[in-house]
Design a protein around this motif. Structure first.
Motif, PDB file in Angstrom:
ATOM      1  N   LYS A 134       0.851  -1.203   0.000  1.00 51.15           N
ATOM      2  CA  LYS A 134       0.000   0.000   0.000  1.00 51.15           C
ATOM      3  C   LYS A 134       0.885   1.250   0.000  1.00 51.15           C
ATOM      4  N   THR A 135       1.970   1.186   0.758  1.00 52.42           N
ATOM      5  CA  THR A 135       2.859   2.344   0.850  1.00 52.42           C
ATOM      6  C   THR A 135       3.555   2.626  -0.481  1.00 52.42           C
ATOM      7  N   VAL A 136       4.122   1.595  -1.086  1.00 57.41           N
ATOM      8  CA  VAL A 136       4.837   1.848  -2.341  1.00 57.41           C
ATOM      9  C   VAL A 136       3.882   2.014  -3.527  1.00 57.41           C
ATOM     10  N   ALA A 137       2.643   1.587  -3.359  1.00 59.79           N
ATOM     11  CA  ALA A 137       1.643   1.887  -4.404  1.00 59.79           C
ATOM     12  C   ALA A 137       1.566   3.408  -4.589  1.00 59.79           C
ATOM     13  N   VAL A 138       1.732   4.136  -3.486  1.00 62.91           N
ATOM     14  CA  VAL A 138       1.758   5.600  -3.560  1.00 62.91           C
ATOM     15  C   VAL A 138       3.148   6.084  -4.011  1.00 62.91           C
ATOM     16  N   PRO A 149       4.451   7.616  -9.310  1.00 67.58           N
ATOM     17  CA  PRO A 149       5.112   8.451 -10.325  1.00 67.58           C
ATOM     18  C   PRO A 149       5.890   7.645 -11.355  1.00 67.58           C
ATOM     19  N   TYR A 150       6.319   6.430 -11.006  1.00 74.59           N
ATOM     20  CA  TYR A 150       7.033   5.576 -11.974  1.00 74.59           C
ATOM     21  C   TYR A 150       6.067   4.695 -12.776  1.00 74.59           C
ATOM     22  N   ARG A 151       4.778   4.907 -12.598  1.00 73.24           N
ATOM     23  CA  ARG A 151       3.742   4.093 -13.253  1.00 73.24           C
ATOM     24  C   ARG A 151       3.865   2.608 -12.882  1.00 73.24           C
ATOM     25  N   ILE A 152       4.152   2.373 -11.605  1.00 76.63           N
ATOM     26  CA  ILE A 152       4.213   0.996 -11.103  1.00 76.63           C
ATOM     27  C   ILE A 152       2.988   0.769 -10.220  1.00 76.63           C
ATOM     28  N   ARG A 153       2.187  -0.213 -10.578  1.00 74.73           N
ATOM     29  CA  ARG A 153       1.056  -0.588  -9.732  1.00 74.73           C
ATOM     30  C   ARG A 153       1.480  -1.728  -8.820  1.00 74.73           C
ATOM     31  N   VAL A 154       0.965  -1.724  -7.582  1.00 72.33           N
ATOM     32  CA  VAL A 154       1.325  -2.765  -6.616  1.00 72.33           C
ATOM     33  C   VAL A 154       0.065  -3.241  -5.916  1.00 72.33           C
TER      34      VAL A 154
END
Lengths: 287, 284
Positions: A192-196, A200-205
């Protein structure tokens, strides 16, 4: 287990390869997917489905023999290119080497599925430090090394990415597997944290939380516990590995393009009603 | 048809790529409420393309009648139209009876009908509050229960997907609908358990900021900021919601029950959605 003998739990490779799927057969043509822990159980099911949908696959895991057996199936099922790498996700250097090798081989990576992980049933009061550390190291640290290493490669190549982590249903605690409960909660909230942070890098998690899914993994639980697994959810049955594979595809593919930081529970409603008790139910809770 | 101000026109919607295989819903009957526009229409379009027989309902007969021929054209072998309001439990019962009479079965119910208007909670009138709760919560409940009774009585399994909202961080500027949707989500969780013995699955999809014709009801200054409601800094498409509904309704979701799938670009984690103009106090 030989290829043609029916396993005590879960599906044979033939049965798995013939499971009906909701997805169109060319969905992942031209895409590269990395699946960890792809030699057995849920990981193998995920790899099988991506292969049937036309993805190029990189598979990793600790057991080279299992990976090679899986790879042969993946080619047969339609994957145009299968790259195999035995390694452990516990070692960040091996993780970096894996990611470099995947980029070297395919020139890109589109999807990372962090499926590798595991636990053993034990009352928390009896955990050893070593046992605790092993489960945390594999499930939390290992998944983290994989996530961060994949993200760095995507950022540095200016390419978008999609990560799906396989976790567990931890909301009501997981009596009998406290270590993995803590670890999976950690992975979910790291996601959830790195989803935010990585938007900006267009990475979904995203994460998929399987409830009681029948697979070869059932072997490691006491038979009396396994007998009760169907009572862990209001549907009074276990799920199958294909249920998880289809959830992963849904989130990883274009269907999930507006989904990030989400945890998809595939548990038959187990979080709402039912008790799993992987150690067997203690007398105190027999009410 | 001219291009709408917001969202996709019918041709663009019909041409959206889908992850699902053709024929996925062959011989299945799907009932969709509020199918005349926006997200409901997108859901109906996708099910039609996947071969489902469709029942569509809504308040505006004209919109439904404009949608129905498109559904047939897209591959639905049978489209049944009934104009009605979900607010009236008798009309809901009549609808369900009509669907069973026409098709002899119902496989999936998609409760999409609903709506709200932006308003500071302190200014909400009694009528405004009641209207939103009545449609979104009561109307959805009538539909859920009426469908479940028939599935139980026919000894048939069933499947419900409710369209709600991400309510986890509240819904400033739309308190009425936040309350109503939270009610629907927890109803769904409750009956996911109670109705498991009838082989009925109940799930929800929570769309974040999805660009559709519904955008026209919000102040332009608010709409301009909608993309900042999530870390992806964009709005979603009605087709994203349609694909989520299909995932849950199809065999892919056969072990998913009581779940709320949030399709919001991560807005519950970062971002601010103000459906009214953003109050000065929050301009930080």
């Amino acid at each position: 287990m030989s290829e043609n003998n029916k396993p005590a739990f879960g599906l044979t490779d033939e049965a798995l390869s013939a499971m009906p799927t909701v997805y169109r057969s060319d969905l992942f043509a031209g895409q590269t997917v990395l699946v960890s822990g792809a030699g057995s159980g849920i990981g193998k099911a995920i790899a099988f489905l991506f292969a049937r949908l036309g993805a190029k696959l990189a598979i990793c895991g600790r057991d080279p023999e299992k990976l090679e057996q899986t790879a042969a199936w993946l080619r047969k099922l339609g994957s145009p290119d299968v790259y195999v790498r035995p390694m452990t996700i516990r070692d960040p250097e091996q993780v970096d080497a894996l990611m470099d090798a995947v980029w070297a081989h395919f020139g890109k990576l589109d999807i990372l599925v962090n499926n590798a992980g595991g636990q053993y049933p034990q009352a928390a009061i009896d955990f050893t430090v070593k046992g605790w550390n092993a489960v945390i190291d594999t499930n939390v640290n290992g998944s983290w090394y994989m996530m961060q290493s994949a993200a760095r490669h995507w950022r540095d190549h200016g390419q978008p990415g999609s990560i799906v982590n396989i976790v567990a249903v931890f909301e009501r605690g997981l009596p009998g597997i406290a270590h993995t409960c803590a670890a999976r909660a950690a992975v979910t909230y790291a996601s959830k944290t790195v989803a935010v942070e990585w938007a900006p890098y267009r990475i979904r998690v995203n994460c998929v939380a399987p409830g009681t899914i029948e697979s070869t993994g059932f072997r490691q639980y006491p038979p009396e516990a396994v007998k009760n697994f169907k009572n862990s959810n209001p549907m009074k049955r276990t799920g199958d590995v294909q249920d998880i594979a289809e959830a992963v595809v849904y989130l990883a593919g274009p269907s999930g393009k507006f989904i990030t930081g989400e945890l998809l529970l595939v548990d038959g409603g187990g979080v709402l009603w039912g008790d799993a008790w992987p150690t067997g139910k203690p007398d105190y809770f027999k009410v | 048809m001219t291009k709408p101000q917001f969202g996709l026109d019918d041709d663009a919607l019909a041409g959206q790529p889908t992850v699902y295989r053709p024929g996925l819903f062959a011989d299945r009957v799907v009932l969709i409420s509020g199918a005349g526009s926006g997200i409901g229409k997108a859901i109906a379009f996708l099910f039609a393309r996947l071969g489902a027989k469709l029942a569509i309902c809504g308040r505006d007969l004209e919109k439904l009648q404009a949608t129905a021929p498109r559904l047939r054209e897209l591959g639905s072998p049978d489209v049944f139209v009934q104009s009605m309001t979900i607010r009236d439990p008798e009309q809901v019962d009549a609808l369900m009876d009509a669907v069973w009479t026409h098709f002899g079965q119902l496989d999936v119910l998609v409760n999409n009908a609903g709506g709200q208007f932006p308003k500071a909670a302190i200014e909400l009138s009694g009528n405004g509050w009641r209207a939103v709760v009545d449609t979104n919560l009561n109307g959805t409940w009538y539909m859920m229960q009426a469908a479940a009774k028939r599935w139980r009585d026919h000894g048939q399994p069933g499947n419900i997907v409710n369209i709600v909202l991400p309510i986890d961080r509240g819904t400033p500027g739309a308190a009425h609908t936040g309350a109503a949707r939270a009610g629907v989500i927890y109803l769904a969780k409750t009956v996911a358990v109670e109705w498991a013995p009838y082989d009925i699955r109940v799930n929800c999809v929570a769309p974040g900021t999805i660009e559709s014709s519904g955008f026209q009801y919000y102040p332009p200054a608010a709409v301009e900021r909608f993309r900042y409601s999530n870390p992806m800094k964009r709005t979603g498409s009605v087709h994203d919601i349609a694909e989520a509904v299909v995932y849950l309704a199809a065999p892919s979701g056969k072990f998913v029950n009581g779940e709320t799938l949030i399709v919001d670009g991560g807005s519950v984690l970062w971002g601010d959605l103000w459906v009214t103009e953003k109050p000065d106090y929050f301009k930080v």
